[in-house]
Scaffold this motif. Structure first.
Motif, PDB file in Angstrom:
ATOM      1  N   ARG A  13       0.836  -1.192   0.000  1.00 35.95           N
ATOM      2  CA  ARG A  13       0.000   0.000   0.000  1.00 35.95           C
ATOM      3  C   ARG A  13       0.880   1.255   0.000  1.00 35.95           C
ATOM      4  NH1 ARG A  13      -5.084  -1.282   0.870  1.00 35.95           N
ATOM      5  NH2 ARG A  13      -5.614  -3.218   1.920  1.00 35.95           N
ATOM      6  N   ARG A  15       0.244   5.418   0.411  1.00 35.73           N
ATOM      7  CA  ARG A  15      -0.758   6.415   0.745  1.00 35.73           C
ATOM      8  C   ARG A  15      -0.163   7.809   0.568  1.00 35.73           C
ATOM      9  NH1 ARG A  15      -3.011   4.714   6.511  1.00 35.73           N
ATOM     10  NH2 ARG A  15      -1.265   3.304   6.669  1.00 35.73           N
ATOM     11  N   THR A  65      -8.461  -2.881  -5.267  1.00 37.42           N
ATOM     12  CA  THR A  65      -7.406  -3.166  -4.297  1.00 37.42           C
ATOM     13  C   THR A  65      -6.789  -4.551  -4.435  1.00 37.42           C
ATOM     14  OG1 THR A  65      -8.994  -4.021  -2.674  1.00 37.42           O
ATOM     15  CG2 THR A  65      -8.517  -1.654  -2.599  1.00 37.42           C
ATOM     16  N   ASP A  74      -5.816   1.829  -2.332  1.00 34.44           N
ATOM     17  CA  ASP A  74      -5.805   1.823  -0.874  1.00 34.44           C
ATOM     18  C   ASP A  74      -7.190   1.676  -0.269  1.00 34.44           C
ATOM     19  OD1 ASP A  74      -3.092   2.002  -0.421  1.00 34.44           O
ATOM     20  OD2 ASP A  74      -3.072   4.185  -0.492  1.00 34.44           O
ATOM     21  N   GLY A  75      -8.223   1.527  -1.069  1.00 30.95           N
ATOM     22  CA  GLY A  75      -9.578   1.457  -0.539  1.00 30.95           C
ATOM     23  C   GLY A  75     -10.330   2.730  -0.873  1.00 30.95           C
ATOM     24  N   THR A  77     -10.303   6.797  -0.262  1.00 29.55           N
ATOM     25  CA  THR A  77      -9.532   7.942   0.219  1.00 29.55           C
ATOM     26  C   THR A  77     -10.428   9.178   0.220  1.00 29.55           C
ATOM     27  OG1 THR A  77      -8.653   8.127  -2.039  1.00 29.55           O
ATOM     28  CG2 THR A  77      -7.216   7.158  -0.390  1.00 29.55           C
ATOM     29  N   THR A  93      -7.738   7.682   4.924  1.00 36.74           N
ATOM     30  CA  THR A  93      -7.652   6.504   4.058  1.00 36.74           C
ATOM     31  C   THR A  93      -8.273   5.321   4.788  1.00 36.74           C
ATOM     32  OG1 THR A  93      -5.615   7.293   3.019  1.00 36.74           O
ATOM     33  CG2 THR A  93      -6.129   4.955   2.791  1.00 36.74           C
ATOM     34  N   ASN A  95      -8.213   1.724   4.493  1.00 34.92           N
ATOM     35  CA  ASN A  95      -7.446   0.739   3.740  1.00 34.92           C
ATOM     36  C   ASN A  95      -7.764  -0.702   4.112  1.00 34.92           C
ATOM     37  OD1 ASN A  95      -6.235   0.604   6.213  1.00 34.92           O
ATOM     38  ND2 ASN A  95      -4.305   1.553   5.562  1.00 34.92           N
ATOM     39  N   THR A 397      -3.013   8.361  -6.846  1.00 35.16           N
ATOM     40  CA  THR A 397      -3.665   7.370  -5.997  1.00 35.16           C
ATOM     41  C   THR A 397      -3.847   6.087  -6.785  1.00 35.16           C
ATOM     42  OG1 THR A 397      -5.559   7.008  -4.518  1.00 35.16           O
ATOM     43  CG2 THR A 397      -6.018   8.098  -6.600  1.00 35.16           C
TER      44      THR A 397
END
Length: 408
Positions: A13, A15, A65, A74-75, A77, A93, A95, A397
């Protein structure tokens, strides 16, 4: 789209957010020698239809992801958005989410909902009004694999979700605290599959918005080459859906997403597989679409592989934008009062595979999410001409596939 369940992943990951000028080595986007408008403003903005909209305050990005998707996201954001400059600052975030690939708000924008692509789940979140941060409420089953789109009904009583791989959609009651109840029995979409052996193995609903009146769900089905219209009824707290119409598309076209013009008399469907847009007249009382015109989204001299993806309508109703994955561009169309439309030009997306894009609510900027190059590029919109010009800002991202704006 894969129809198989995807397990939770382990991945590297990263971020971070980067707001930077496009470097000299990058592509410079100039749509067709039309200057961009510097009309981005803070506070309230008046649109062409005299409605007042608030400038966005927060932006939410969903991503892919999983390793199976070759994803780097990251899921979800969350960014603070500055209307005057367009700058985005990362504030949160989430995540621990798997493929939160499409997002939507309830109408007061107090809650956010996301589907988990390739799984069979949809989640609800409360939104902190001051910070924009999300707090997860619950996750429930969609009773169908690979949910790809969702929308909240005008009364904020229920959520509709399209299950791509299962060829179905389901309705979920929204509880008083914004969490989701158990779904209704999924509704299967009927019809004969299109000719594409891989992409049209059966029904594949790809979007499930409400029409402008809020009375009908409108569902483009990529697998069946058609657009369905359903009426939803709430009988004694039991949600049911009844098909009222279905319009066929060209064989092998693969209808993907739909947008309506202001006033609701016309609608436009982007067809993924043959890279076209179909313009429809819409009869809102009966929920009936009638095809009027079909135009390509690609330049006439392009011979490579490309798929149309996102479609966005300018708040004025005068311009339409469609993304091309492969040609890696945004096609701009102008729209006439009678619903007719024509191509104006193509703007490089400044990244690979622009899967999604969204206009800020005031229409001053277009944000293009390039899934394979891990960036979201900001374009200034000349609201008088529809022209797009990259303004030098980007969000770095992983694998972005959706971006929505909170204004309240």
């Amino acid at each position: 789209m894969s129809s198989s369940e995807i397990p939770r992943h382990s991945m590297n990951r990263r971020r971070f957010v980067q707001l930077s000028a496009i470097t000299a080595g990058g592509i410079v986007a100039a749509s067709y020698n039309i200057p961009a408008s510097a009309a981005s403003t803070s506070g309230e903005n008046k649109m062409a239809n005299n409605k007042t909209v608030q400038a966005p305050r927060f932006a939410y990005v969903g991503s892919r992801t999983t390793r199976e998707r070759n994803a780097r996201g990251d899921g979800i954001t969350v960014y603070r958005y500055e209307p005057e400059t367009g700058a985005c600052t990362l504030v949160q975030t989430l995540n621990d989410l798997v493929n939160p690939s499409f997002l939507t708000f309830n109408h007061p924008q107090t809650h956010l909902y996301c589907v988990h692509g390739d799984l069979s789940e949809v989640s609800s979140f409360a939104i902190d009004a001051k910070t924009g941060e999300l707090s997860k409420l619950n996750t429930v089953s969609t009773q169908g694999k690979n949910p790809v789109h969702l929308s909240v009904d005008p009364t904020n009583n229920f959520l509709a979700v399209a299950n791509y791989a299962a060829g179905s959609f389901a309705l979920f009651p929204i509880q008083d605290d914004g969490s989701l109840g158990s779904s209704s029995i999924p509704e299967l979409l009927p019809g004969e599959a299109g000719p594409h052996r891989v992409e049209q193995s059966g029904s594949h609903p790809h979007m499930i918005p409400f029409d402008p009146s809020g009375r009908f769900l409108v569902i483009p089905d990529k697998g069946l080459d058609g657009v369905f219209v359903y009426r939803v009824q709430n009988n004694n707290a039991k949600l049911t859906a009844t098909q009222v119409s279905m319009v066929k598309s060209r064989e092998g076209s693969g209808p993907r997403h739909i947008v309506f013009a202001p006033g609701g008399k016309y609608a436009y469907v982007v067809n993924e597989l043959d890279s076209t847009v179909t313009g429809f007249a819409y009869e809102a009382e009966q929920g009936v679409l009638t095809a009027q015109e079909i135009l390509p989204t690609l330049p006439s001299n392009f011979t490579g592989n490309s798929r149309a993806a996102a479609i966005a309508m300018a708040p004025s109703g005068k311009y339409l934008y469609v993304s091309n994955r492969g040609h890696d561009s945004v096609a701009t169309f102008s729209i006439e009062e009678n619903g007719g439309f024509s191509i104006k030009g193509h703007t490089p997306s400044l990244g690979r595979k622009p899967r999604f894009m969204n206009l800020t609510p005031d229409g001053s900027r277009l944000l293009v999410a390039n899934e394979e190059s891990d960036n979201i590029i900001s374009f200034d919109v000349d609201r008088a001409t529809g022209g797009l010009t990259a303004n030098g800002q980007s969000i770095k991202t992983g694998s972005p596939v959706c971006m929505i704006f909170k204004t309240t």
